[in-house]
Design a protein around this motif. Structure first.
Motif, PDB file in Angstrom:
ATOM      1  N   GLN A 161       0.836  -1.203   0.000  1.00  0.00           N
ATOM      2  CA  GLN A 161       0.000   0.000   0.000  1.00  0.00           C
ATOM      3  C   GLN A 161       0.873   1.256   0.000  1.00  0.00           C
ATOM      4  OE1 GLN A 161      -2.519   0.415   3.431  1.00  0.00           O
ATOM      5  NE2 GLN A 161      -3.369   2.369   2.765  1.00  0.00           N
ATOM      6  N   VAL A 162       2.009   1.185   0.697  1.00  0.00           N
ATOM      7  CA  VAL A 162       2.928   2.315   0.761  1.00  0.00           C
ATOM      8  C   VAL A 162       4.347   1.838   0.487  1.00  0.00           C
ATOM      9  CG1 VAL A 162       1.513   3.639   2.376  1.00  0.00           C
ATOM     10  CG2 VAL A 162       3.252   2.066   3.258  1.00  0.00           C
ATOM     11  N   ASP A 163       5.207   2.757   0.039  1.00  0.00           N
ATOM     12  CA  ASP A 163       6.622   2.448  -0.148  1.00  0.00           C
ATOM     13  C   ASP A 163       7.358   2.422   1.172  1.00  0.00           C
ATOM     14  OD1 ASP A 163       6.480   2.506  -3.038  1.00  0.00           O
ATOM     15  OD2 ASP A 163       6.365   4.687  -2.888  1.00  0.00           O
ATOM     16  N   MET A 164       6.899   3.259   2.091  1.00  0.00           N
ATOM     17  CA  MET A 164       7.571   3.372   3.382  1.00  0.00           C
ATOM     18  C   MET A 164       6.622   3.975   4.398  1.00  0.00           C
ATOM     19  SD  MET A 164      10.081   6.622   2.559  1.00  0.00           S
ATOM     20  CE  MET A 164      10.842   5.713   1.206  1.00  0.00           C
ATOM     21  N   VAL A 165       6.973   3.811   5.654  1.00  0.00           N
ATOM     22  CA  VAL A 165       6.237   4.440   6.747  1.00  0.00           C
ATOM     23  C   VAL A 165       7.192   5.355   7.498  1.00  0.00           C
ATOM     24  CG1 VAL A 165       5.172   4.047   9.001  1.00  0.00           C
ATOM     25  CG2 VAL A 165       4.475   2.664   7.042  1.00  0.00           C
ATOM     26  N   VAL A 166       6.807   6.619   7.612  1.00  0.00           N
ATOM     27  CA  VAL A 166       7.553   7.600   8.399  1.00  0.00           C
ATOM     28  C   VAL A 166       6.594   8.070   9.480  1.00  0.00           C
ATOM     29  CG1 VAL A 166       8.931   9.713   8.349  1.00  0.00           C
ATOM     30  CG2 VAL A 166       8.790   8.277   6.295  1.00  0.00           C
ATOM     31  N   ARG A 167       6.581   7.356  10.594  1.00  0.00           N
ATOM     32  CA  ARG A 167       5.499   7.553  11.560  1.00  0.00           C
ATOM     33  C   ARG A 167       5.944   7.148  12.968  1.00  0.00           C
ATOM     34  NH1 ARG A 167       1.384   5.726  14.312  1.00  0.00           N
ATOM     35  NH2 ARG A 167      -0.756   6.466  14.018  1.00  0.00           N
ATOM     36  N   THR A 168       6.930   7.836  13.505  1.00  0.00           N
ATOM     37  CA  THR A 168       7.424   7.572  14.862  1.00  0.00           C
ATOM     38  C   THR A 168       7.472   6.069  15.149  1.00  0.00           C
ATOM     39  OG1 THR A 168       5.202   7.842  15.844  1.00  0.00           O
ATOM     40  CG2 THR A 168       6.626   9.786  15.754  1.00  0.00           C
ATOM     41  N   MET A 169       8.069   5.318  14.249  1.00  0.00           N
ATOM     42  CA  MET A 169       8.085   3.856  14.349  1.00  0.00           C
ATOM     43  C   MET A 169       9.422   3.380  14.900  1.00  0.00           C
ATOM     44  SD  MET A 169       6.971   1.152  11.422  1.00  0.00           S
ATOM     45  CE  MET A 169       6.842  -0.608  11.737  1.00  0.00           C
ATOM     46  N   THR A 170       9.370   2.722  16.040  1.00  0.00           N
ATOM     47  CA  THR A 170      10.584   2.265  16.712  1.00  0.00           C
ATOM     48  C   THR A 170      11.163   1.036  16.024  1.00  0.00           C
ATOM     49  OG1 THR A 170       9.758   3.114  18.821  1.00  0.00           O
ATOM     50  CG2 THR A 170      11.532   1.488  18.913  1.00  0.00           C
ATOM     51  N   ILE A 171      12.473   1.041  15.855  1.00  0.00           N
ATOM     52  CA  ILE A 171      13.188  -0.106  15.284  1.00  0.00           C
ATOM     53  C   ILE A 171      13.329  -1.171  16.364  1.00  0.00           C
ATOM     54  CG2 ILE A 171      15.312  -0.854  14.153  1.00  0.00           C
ATOM     55  CD1 ILE A 171      15.852   2.145  13.551  1.00  0.00           C
ATOM     56  N   THR A 172      12.822  -2.365  16.116  1.00  0.00           N
ATOM     57  CA  THR A 172      12.956  -3.464  17.073  1.00  0.00           C
ATOM     58  C   THR A 172      13.373  -4.735  16.348  1.00  0.00           C
ATOM     59  OG1 THR A 172      10.666  -4.286  16.894  1.00  0.00           O
ATOM     60  CG2 THR A 172      11.064  -2.482  18.455  1.00  0.00           C
ATOM     61  N   CYS A 173      13.945  -5.648  17.109  1.00  0.00           N
ATOM     62  CA  CYS A 173      14.370  -6.914  16.517  1.00  0.00           C
ATOM     63  C   CYS A 173      13.183  -7.692  15.964  1.00  0.00           C
ATOM     64  CB  CYS A 173      15.116  -7.752  17.564  1.00  0.00           C
ATOM     65  SG  CYS A 173      16.739  -7.089  18.009  1.00  0.00           S
ATOM     66  N   SER A 174      12.068  -7.703  16.685  1.00  0.00           N
ATOM     67  CA  SER A 174      10.910  -8.455  16.216  1.00  0.00           C
ATOM     68  C   SER A 174      10.351  -7.866  14.923  1.00  0.00           C
ATOM     69  CB  SER A 174       9.825  -8.492  17.297  1.00  0.00           C
ATOM     70  OG  SER A 174       9.376  -7.193  17.606  1.00  0.00           O
ATOM     71  N   ARG A 175      10.363  -6.557  14.785  1.00  0.00           N
ATOM     72  CA  ARG A 175       9.853  -5.929  13.561  1.00  0.00           C
ATOM     73  C   ARG A 175      10.757  -6.179  12.366  1.00  0.00           C
ATOM     74  NH1 ARG A 175       7.826  -0.219  16.342  1.00  0.00           N
ATOM     75  NH2 ARG A 175       5.839  -1.050  17.137  1.00  0.00           N
ATOM     76  N   LEU A 176      12.037  -6.429  12.625  1.00  0.00           N
ATOM     77  CA  LEU A 176      12.954  -6.724  11.527  1.00  0.00           C
ATOM     78  C   LEU A 176      12.619  -8.041  10.839  1.00  0.00           C
ATOM     79  CD1 LEU A 176      16.353  -5.547  13.048  1.00  0.00           C
ATOM     80  CD2 LEU A 176      15.176  -4.555  11.081  1.00  0.00           C
ATOM     81  N   LYS A 177      11.760  -8.853  11.442  1.00  0.00           N
ATOM     82  CA  LYS A 177      11.294 -10.065  10.771  1.00  0.00           C
ATOM     83  C   LYS A 177      10.317  -9.738   9.644  1.00  0.00           C
ATOM     84  CE  LYS A 177      11.486 -12.844  15.020  1.00  0.00           C
ATOM     85  NZ  LYS A 177      10.673 -13.621  16.005  1.00  0.00           N
ATOM     86  N   ASP A 178       9.672  -8.563   9.746  1.00  0.00           N
ATOM     87  CA  ASP A 178       8.583  -8.219   8.828  1.00  0.00           C
ATOM     88  C   ASP A 178       8.893  -7.070   7.883  1.00  0.00           C
ATOM     89  OD1 ASP A 178       6.584 -10.099   9.816  1.00  0.00           O
ATOM     90  OD2 ASP A 178       6.584  -8.882  11.641  1.00  0.00           O
TER      91      ASP A 178
END
Length: 345
Positions: A161-178
């Protein structure tokens, strides 16, 4: 449903009565959150189309989350190369599709008091999105914004739906799976927000028996849940209230449905600026880094965004945006007042 929303608005008006201009802004923003969180947005300079994200995928995968120890250091090195598959698809389309917030004061929002630009999104994250569009496409206005609730940030990227999200999104190890992340562009930490009259002192035993709100899919909820299981959070604290979008927690707090909110301190500071009856309680109790989130495998785009961040820091653009949007609430001497140092994998 409309009747329930109207009732919510009436309660908010009653709770905000007598607040003047600040209260009017808070009311406008939270009512916007209730009515319009799921509406797709376009840039004020665009054609109004909801658009779709690019489907091209470059080669290369970020470090696997199961080997991750410092998630903010897992992004690939910067590059100015615009010939990758993902970037080529974006250039052919002619615009960047970006998921943002439209209700986070000073991050991504519409200022109800700015009638001259009432249709324009503005804020720290919005500035960054325009900067990325300027470097990749040569035009800061070549961007289409989409309002993405907190719990839909990753699905919006994975679905294209989007190329990227720029929305106060914290980098986490679990999110790096997705999803893939850029290098960090902002340092913050989790913090407690509660009424000034509350006996809550911070993230401590004063939360005993208190109802705590957090956004579903947020790092705040993950921290609360993990600490509750580990016994690091008082057992009687109630963390069952979760909402799709972080600003909804402020609505719940204003309506007296919860006693405290846990969220990123940077967001909490902006909410405290909106609402003179609430304040930050205690210090931040984590170190969290915001990153630009993109599709796994879009390594060319990730590297290009990292180069944008390098250039943005060097040009003074990052600092100018911080001064304009965040310095009033986070102050010039905050640990957040300078961009975090980037380390690449």
């Amino acid at each position: 449903m409309k009747g329930g929303m109207a009732m919510t608005a009436r309660r908010l008006r009653a709770s905000l009565k007598g607040w003047g201009g600040v209260g009017a802004m808070a009311l406008a923003l939270v009512v916007t959150a209730v009515f319009a969180l799921l509406l797709p947005l376009s840039s004020a300079r665009g054609d109004g189309s909801t658009g779709t994200g690019g489907q091209g995928v470059g080669q290369g995968i970020q470090a696997r989350a199961d080997t991750c120890t410092d998630p903010q250091d897992q992004s690939p090195s910067p590059s100015s190369d615009d010939s990758g598959e993902t970037i080529t698809a974006i250039k052919q389309r002619g615009y960047l599709s970006v998921g943002v917030d439209q209700n986070s004061y000073r991050w991504g929002y519409r200022d109800p008091n700015n009638t001259a630009k009432s249709s324009d999104l503005e804020g720290f994250d919005i500035d960054l999105a325009h900067e990325i569009a300027k470097e990749i496409l040569g035009d800061p206005s070549a961007v289409r914004f989409h309002a993405i609730p907190t719990n839909q940030r990753i699905p919006a990227i994975k679905s294209g739906q989007v190329d990227m999200v720029v929305r106060t999104m914290t980098i986490t190890c679990s999110r790096l799976k997705d999803v893939a992340f850029s290098a960090p562009y902002f340092l913050t930490g989790q913090q407690v927000l509660a009424p000034k009259t509350s006996g809550i002192k911070g993230y401590d035993e004063t939360l005993a028996g208190k109802r705590i709100c957090s956004a579903a899919g947020s790092t705040a909820y993950d921290k609360l849940s993990a600490d509750k299981k580990a016994g690091a959070l008082t057992a009687s604290a109630d963390i069952t209230t979760t909402v799709p979008n972080q600003l909804d927690c402020l609505v719940r707090l204003q309506l007296g449905q919860v006693d405290a909110v846990v969220t990123d301190g940077a967001l909490a500071a902006s909410q405290a600026a909106q609402d003179p009856t609430v304040e930050l309680k205690g210090k931040t109790f984590t170190d969290d880094y915001y990153g630009v989130a993109m599709k796994l495998g879009a390594d060319d785009l990730v590297r290009r965004v990292n180069q944008v961040l390098v250039d943005y820091r060097k040009s003074g653009g990052w600092q100018a945006s911080y001064t304009k949007w965040l310095s009033a609430t986070l102050k010039a001497d905050s640990p957040s007042a300078t961009p975090p140092t980037a380390h690449y994998k």
